[in-house]
Write a protein that holds these residues in place. Structure first.
Motif, mmCIF file in Angstrom:
data_model
loop_
_atom_site.group_PDB
_atom_site.id
_atom_site.type_symbol
_atom_site.label_atom_id
_atom_site.label_comp_id
_atom_site.label_asym_id
_atom_site.label_seq_id
_atom_site.Cartn_x
_atom_site.Cartn_y
_atom_site.Cartn_z
ATOM 1 N N SER A 8 82.870 -26.349 18.562
ATOM 2 C CA SER A 8 83.074 -24.943 18.184
ATOM 3 C C SER A 8 84.375 -24.766 17.423
ATOM 4 O O SER A 8 84.432 -24.056 16.410
ATOM 5 N N ASP A 9 85.452 -25.414 17.898
ATOM 6 C CA ASP A 9 86.738 -25.336 17.198
ATOM 7 C C ASP A 9 86.608 -25.858 15.770
ATOM 8 O O ASP A 9 87.117 -25.260 14.817
ATOM 9 N N LEU A 10 85.924 -26.986 15.639
ATOM 10 C CA LEU A 10 85.743 -27.591 14.319
ATOM 11 C C LEU A 10 84.993 -26.645 13.392
ATOM 12 O O LEU A 10 85.380 -26.448 12.236
ATOM 13 N N LEU A 11 83.920 -26.038 13.902
ATOM 14 C CA LEU A 11 83.122 -25.139 13.072
ATOM 15 C C LEU A 11 83.933 -23.929 12.636
ATOM 16 O O LEU A 11 83.906 -23.529 11.460
ATOM 17 N N SER A 14 86.643 -24.844 10.039
ATOM 18 C CA SER A 14 86.204 -25.446 8.779
ATOM 19 C C SER A 14 86.300 -24.482 7.608
ATOM 20 O O SER A 14 86.355 -24.903 6.447
ATOM 21 N N GLY A 15 86.272 -23.181 7.917
ATOM 22 C CA GLY A 15 86.288 -22.201 6.845
ATOM 23 C C GLY A 15 84.917 -21.926 6.267
ATOM 24 O O GLY A 15 84.758 -21.064 5.393
ATOM 25 N N ALA A 16 83.898 -22.651 6.739
ATOM 26 C CA ALA A 16 82.539 -22.471 6.245
ATOM 27 C C ALA A 16 81.786 -21.464 7.107
ATOM 28 O O ALA A 16 82.126 -21.234 8.265
ATOM 29 N N GLN A 17 80.767 -20.865 6.533
ATOM 30 C CA GLN A 17 79.800 -20.115 7.321
ATOM 31 C C GLN A 17 78.941 -21.134 8.077
ATOM 32 O O GLN A 17 78.684 -22.233 7.574
ATOM 33 N N PHE A 18 78.470 -20.775 9.260
ATOM 34 C CA PHE A 18 77.644 -21.751 9.974
ATOM 35 C C PHE A 18 76.633 -21.056 10.873
ATOM 36 O O PHE A 18 76.818 -19.910 11.289
ATOM 37 N N ARG A 19 75.553 -21.767 11.151
ATOM 38 C CA ARG A 19 74.541 -21.358 12.116
ATOM 39 C C ARG A 19 74.207 -22.576 12.979
ATOM 40 O O ARG A 19 74.271 -23.725 12.503
ATOM 41 N N ILE A 20 73.843 -22.308 14.213
ATOM 42 C CA ILE A 20 73.492 -23.369 15.148
ATOM 43 C C ILE A 20 72.047 -23.153 15.599
ATOM 44 O O ILE A 20 71.651 -22.028 15.927
ATOM 45 N N PHE A 21 71.277 -24.219 15.610
ATOM 46 C CA PHE A 21 69.867 -24.134 15.971
ATOM 47 C C PHE A 21 69.531 -25.168 17.043
ATOM 48 O O PHE A 21 70.071 -26.284 17.051
ATOM 49 N N ASP A 22 68.617 -24.798 17.930
ATOM 50 C CA ASP A 22 67.981 -25.785 18.790
ATOM 51 C C ASP A 22 66.800 -26.373 18.027
ATOM 52 O O ASP A 22 66.038 -25.641 17.379
ATOM 53 N N GLY A 33 78.590 -17.840 20.448
ATOM 54 C CA GLY A 33 79.128 -17.579 21.782
ATOM 55 C C GLY A 33 78.417 -18.381 22.854
ATOM 56 O O GLY A 33 79.052 -18.916 23.769
ATOM 57 N N GLN A 34 77.108 -18.462 22.745
ATOM 58 C CA GLN A 34 76.344 -19.249 23.706
ATOM 59 C C GLN A 34 76.700 -20.726 23.595
ATOM 60 O O GLN A 34 76.856 -21.426 24.604
ATOM 61 N N PHE A 35 76.874 -21.200 22.361
ATOM 62 C CA PHE A 35 77.211 -22.609 22.167
ATOM 63 C C PHE A 35 78.584 -22.937 22.756
ATOM 64 O O PHE A 35 78.785 -24.008 23.331
ATOM 65 N N GLU A 36 79.534 -22.018 22.605
ATOM 66 C CA GLU A 36 80.855 -22.239 23.193
ATOM 67 C C GLU A 36 80.753 -22.374 24.713
ATOM 68 O O GLU A 36 81.424 -23.220 25.313
ATOM 69 N N LYS A 37 79.931 -21.550 25.342
ATOM 70 C CA LYS A 37 79.739 -21.641 26.792
ATOM 71 C C LYS A 37 79.078 -22.961 27.177
ATOM 72 O O LYS A 37 79.410 -23.559 28.211
ATOM 73 N N LEU A 38 78.154 -23.435 26.340
ATOM 74 C CA LEU A 38 77.516 -24.730 26.591
ATOM 75 C C LEU A 38 78.552 -25.845 26.547
ATOM 76 O O LEU A 38 78.554 -26.747 27.406
ATOM 77 N N GLU A 39 79.419 -25.789 25.535
ATOM 78 C CA GLU A 39 80.442 -26.820 25.397
ATOM 79 C C GLU A 39 81.443 -26.806 26.540
ATOM 80 O O GLU A 39 81.938 -27.847 26.962
ATOM 81 N N PRO A 46 69.939 -24.305 27.535
ATOM 82 C CA PRO A 46 68.784 -23.477 27.875
ATOM 83 C C PRO A 46 67.436 -24.055 27.469
ATOM 84 O O PRO A 46 66.406 -23.654 28.010
ATOM 85 N N LEU A 47 67.441 -24.987 26.531
ATOM 86 C CA LEU A 47 66.178 -25.474 25.972
ATOM 87 C C LEU A 47 66.136 -26.998 25.962
ATOM 88 O O LEU A 47 65.961 -27.624 24.913
ATOM 89 N N PRO A 48 66.279 -27.630 27.111
ATOM 90 C CA PRO A 48 66.269 -29.103 27.126
ATOM 91 C C PRO A 48 64.909 -29.655 26.738
ATOM 92 O O PRO A 48 63.870 -29.059 27.047
ATOM 93 N N TYR A 49 64.924 -30.784 26.066
ATOM 94 C CA TYR A 49 63.680 -31.462 25.691
ATOM 95 C C TYR A 49 63.917 -32.954 25.815
ATOM 96 O O TYR A 49 64.842 -33.498 25.213
ATOM 97 N N LEU A 50 63.123 -33.603 26.635
ATOM 98 C CA LEU A 50 63.276 -35.039 26.895
ATOM 99 C C LEU A 50 64.700 -35.354 27.355
ATOM 100 O O LEU A 50 65.300 -36.346 26.953
ATOM 101 N N HIS A 51 65.257 -34.465 28.196
ATOM 102 C CA HIS A 51 66.564 -34.646 28.840
ATOM 103 C C HIS A 51 67.724 -34.619 27.846
ATOM 104 O O HIS A 51 68.804 -35.121 28.152
ATOM 105 N N HIS A 52 67.495 -34.047 26.682
ATOM 106 C CA HIS A 52 68.538 -33.993 25.652
ATOM 107 C C HIS A 52 68.649 -32.589 25.070
ATOM 108 O O HIS A 52 67.725 -31.774 25.168
ATOM 109 N N ALA A 53 69.801 -32.335 24.463
ATOM 110 C CA ALA A 53 69.993 -31.172 23.602
ATOM 111 C C ALA A 53 69.813 -31.647 22.167
ATOM 112 O O ALA A 53 70.490 -32.580 21.728
#
Length: 358
Positions: A8-11, A14-22, A33-39, A46-53
């Protein structure tokens, strides 16, 4: 360049616009905000698949949207579904080594090798990649692919329904990502009753990543109901049923989804491993209803997926905290069949199977 303590800090820096997707079961947005809480380990993934994010981080230059980059990242989760902090730190350390010059460069395109040799990067399958490209183009207001115009012409019916062989999958993804544009929703409503199996299957695997409206849902359901009356052992029929379930999996009408899954599970297609996998991976939210879950477990236990499929599908579902609770409750149902009891015993051991009877 300074060391970052989190992705999250890196994003943000970076000065770039960004989006995060599962990118696991389907493409869906994750808020920053949700990603920061995950980190921070405040919430499980919230959406694990095959034991991974499974993640996609999309960065672009707001002044020149041609300058963009996407990182596809796959992180293991701990037994409780939380992001493993040490793994995240290892990823960041490797990333810093590869992009030490990144923030001094204005052109993000120069940094497409930022994940070179990084063990946490992955490449999505072609279908999901096409849909991601289609959705990301709409986000940064870029034009659709060269296949879009031809795809619209086909789905309008002007070319004839059998003339689909020159369609590009990317064009179908573009159309699905732009349902609110260019009369596309109306084109689909007109086309779905007439589509041959192959373009219908391709369309459904794109629609699972968006939210089709109730009219498209009813059109897909009509095709599914027709398909459920066919022979599941005839070539291609099972693939189409599984695809139609995927196409219906992200609609808003939960009652319609429940009824659709119930109808499928009471058909001869419930014996097919691909159909059972489609329900588990794409319609897992509907399995939170105890009656439907019990029916699913009973059918899975005697399906062509076999014991290996039974164990793998349930191991993935039980990694979702709520599903684990519901499945364990279903295992304790005294009315469960001998076949389900045997499958439970083979998955967990006979001592577990006996304990659920007490």
């Amino acid at each position: 360049m300074s060391q970052f303590n989190s992705i999250s800090d890196l994003l943000h820096e970076s000065g770039a616009q960004f989006r995060i997707f599962d990118m696991g079961r389907r493409i869906s947005k994750i808020s920053s905000g949700q990603f920061e809480k995950l980190e921070q380990g405040m919430i499980p993934y919230p959406l694990p698949y095959l034991h991974h994010a499974w993640l996609a981080l999309m960065l672009w230059n707001n002044k020149d949207k041609q300058q963009n980059v996407v990182w596809f990242l796959k992180f293991p989760l701990d037994e409780q579904g939380f992001l493993v902090q040490a793994v995240r730190d290892d990823f960041l350390n490797r990333l810093m080594q590869n992009i030490s010059q990144m923030l001094q460069k204005e052109n993000l395109d120069q940094n497409n090798d930022a994940l070179k040799d990084n063990p946490f990067s992955f490449t999505p399958d072609q279908e999901k990649m096409a849909m991601f490209h289609a959705q990301s183009a709409t986000i940064i207001q870029q034009p659709a692919s060269q296949f879009y115009t031809g795809t619209k012409a086909y789905f309008s019916g002007d070319l004839g329904w059998e003339n689909w062989s020159t369609l590009g999958y990317q064009g179908i993804a573009d159309l699905a990502a732009r349902l609110d544009e260019d009369n596309n929703n109306a084109y689909l409503l007109n086309a779905i009753p007439h589509l041959p199996a192959e373009p219908l299957r391709a369309l459904c695997t794109c629609l699972e990543h968006v939210e089709p409206d109730h009219r498209i849902a009813k059109a897909l359901l009509s095709r599914l109901q027709e398909q459920l009356q066919t022979d599941p052992d005839e070539t291609g029929n099972t693939n189409l049923v599984a695809a139609l379930l995927r196409g219906l999996s992200n609609i808003h009408n939960e009652e319609l989804k429940k009824a659709t899954i119930h109808q499928t599970l009471t058909s001869s297609y419930a014996a097919k491993a691909e159909v059972m996998a489609a329900i588990a991976t794409r319609c897992n939210l509907s399995l939170q209803y105890p009656d439907l879950l019990s029916l699913y477990l009973e059918k899975l236990a005697v399906s062509e997926a076999g014991q290996t499929g039974f164990s793998r599908i349930l191991a993935d579902l039980m990694f979702i905290p709520m599903m684990r609770i519901l499945i364990l409750q279903a295992f304790r149902n005294p009315q469960r069949s001998e076949e389900l009891s045997a499958a439970i015993g083979l998955m967990f051991g006979t001592s577990f199977e006996h304990s659920t009877k007490n």
